[in-house]
Design a protein around this motif. Sequence first.
Motif, short mmCIF file in Angstrom:
data_model
loop_
_atom_site.label_atom_id
_atom_site.label_comp_id
_atom_site.label_asym_id
_atom_site.label_seq_id
_atom_site.Cartn_x
_atom_site.Cartn_y
_atom_site.Cartn_z
N CYS A 160 20.41 -29.89 3.09
CA CYS A 160 19.36 -30.76 3.59
C CYS A 160 19.97 -32.00 4.23
O CYS A 160 21.16 -32.29 4.05
CB CYS A 160 18.37 -31.15 2.49
SG CYS A 160 19.08 -32.16 1.17
N ILE A 163 17.16 -38.52 6.30
CA ILE A 163 16.80 -39.22 7.52
C ILE A 163 16.31 -40.62 7.16
O ILE A 163 15.42 -40.77 6.31
CB ILE A 163 15.70 -38.47 8.32
CG1 ILE A 163 16.21 -37.09 8.75
CG2 ILE A 163 15.30 -39.27 9.56
CD1 ILE A 163 15.82 -35.98 7.85
N ALA A 174 13.52 -39.90 4.29
CA ALA A 174 12.96 -38.56 4.10
C ALA A 174 14.11 -37.58 3.91
O ALA A 174 15.21 -37.77 4.43
CB ALA A 174 12.12 -38.16 5.31
N ALA A 176 14.94 -33.52 4.53
CA ALA A 176 14.42 -32.39 5.29
C ALA A 176 15.45 -31.28 5.30
O ALA A 176 16.66 -31.53 5.19
CB ALA A 176 14.11 -32.83 6.72
N SER A 180 16.64 -29.59 10.90
CA SER A 180 15.24 -29.66 11.27
C SER A 180 15.08 -30.51 12.52
O SER A 180 15.77 -31.51 12.70
CB SER A 180 14.41 -30.28 10.14
OG SER A 180 14.46 -29.50 8.99
N GLU A 181 14.18 -30.10 13.39
CA GLU A 181 13.87 -30.89 14.58
C GLU A 181 12.73 -31.84 14.23
O GLU A 181 11.62 -31.41 13.91
CB GLU A 181 13.47 -29.98 15.74
CG GLU A 181 14.60 -29.11 16.27
CD GLU A 181 15.71 -29.94 16.93
OE1 GLU A 181 15.40 -31.04 17.43
OE2 GLU A 181 16.86 -29.49 16.93
N LEU A 182 13.02 -33.12 14.26
CA LEU A 182 12.02 -34.13 13.93
C LEU A 182 11.76 -35.01 15.14
O LEU A 182 12.70 -35.39 15.84
CB LEU A 182 12.49 -34.99 12.75
CG LEU A 182 12.80 -34.24 11.45
CD1 LEU A 182 13.37 -35.20 10.42
CD2 LEU A 182 11.54 -33.58 10.91
N TYR A 183 10.52 -35.34 15.37
CA TYR A 183 10.16 -36.15 16.53
C TYR A 183 9.35 -37.36 16.06
O TYR A 183 8.44 -37.23 15.23
CB TYR A 183 9.34 -35.32 17.52
CG TYR A 183 10.06 -34.08 17.98
CD1 TYR A 183 10.94 -34.13 19.06
CD2 TYR A 183 9.89 -32.86 17.32
CE1 TYR A 183 11.62 -33.00 19.48
CE2 TYR A 183 10.57 -31.73 17.72
CZ TYR A 183 11.44 -31.80 18.81
OH TYR A 183 12.11 -30.67 19.21
N PHE A 184 9.70 -38.53 16.59
CA PHE A 184 9.04 -39.77 16.21
C PHE A 184 8.50 -40.47 17.46
O PHE A 184 8.99 -40.23 18.58
CB PHE A 184 10.02 -40.71 15.51
CG PHE A 184 10.67 -40.12 14.28
CD1 PHE A 184 10.03 -40.18 13.05
CD2 PHE A 184 11.90 -39.50 14.36
CE1 PHE A 184 10.63 -39.63 11.92
CE2 PHE A 184 12.51 -38.96 13.23
CZ PHE A 184 11.87 -39.02 12.02
N VAL A 190 15.66 -44.22 14.57
CA VAL A 190 16.38 -43.41 13.59
C VAL A 190 17.71 -44.13 13.31
O VAL A 190 18.61 -44.14 14.14
CB VAL A 190 16.63 -41.98 14.11
CG1 VAL A 190 17.43 -41.18 13.07
CG2 VAL A 190 15.31 -41.28 14.41
N ARG A 193 21.24 -40.27 10.08
CA ARG A 193 20.96 -38.94 9.55
C ARG A 193 22.21 -38.49 8.82
O ARG A 193 23.28 -38.39 9.42
CB ARG A 193 20.61 -37.95 10.66
CG ARG A 193 19.28 -38.22 11.33
CD ARG A 193 18.91 -37.15 12.33
NE ARG A 193 18.55 -35.89 11.69
CZ ARG A 193 17.70 -35.00 12.22
NH1 ARG A 193 17.15 -35.24 13.40
NH2 ARG A 193 17.43 -33.89 11.60
#
Length: 209
Positions: A160, A163, A174, A176, A180-184, A190, A193
Amino acid sequence: MEDDFISKKELLELTGISYGQLYRWKRKNLIPEDWFIRRSTFTGQETFFPKEQILARIDKIIHMKDDLSLDELADMFSPNLAESMIMLEDLIKQNIVSKATLDLFAQHFGITADAYPFQNVLYAYIVERLLVMGEMGLEEGRGLLQVLDSHYPAFQGKPCELIFVRKMGVSAFALAPRASELYFDNSVKVVSRLNVASCLEELKAKLLK
């Protein structure tokens, strides 16, 4: 996307290792089974690997195999948490986690001891990483400890990422699944990571010294 993978032939040529070494390390669990990816090519079936991960892993094996046995290396690379208790004195003496971070940990969880379970030391080590990098303040460290303690056990050894984001000066953390593809929205920064499995490997390597 193809640049993210490397064929077995290219891997052996680039690293100078043999076919036998590669599969011996696989049998000893130094290289995960799911990194061996079979794909159809114009010449038939061929094995590919996630390029960045396999090159980093082989580099570590080559540079550490003279100091550690293959079983010790396999334990270090394992995503499973060690069951040992780690002495507080050793953490400070080996400069693995600073006293300031350990004090933060003790204050947050309301415990003081001469030794801590490995899992708790991992949490402190991750906090230390971000503090040393200058990415995070002590108060944010409390929030990170809470997230790790509440949610990391649910991953049960699965890879994992942590983030760390900020929006208008307010921080949030968080966990994840890996990659994982994360969008803000554009107002979210950010900050960092972190690959938790890499932190786990680093910590085990430091404790083995």
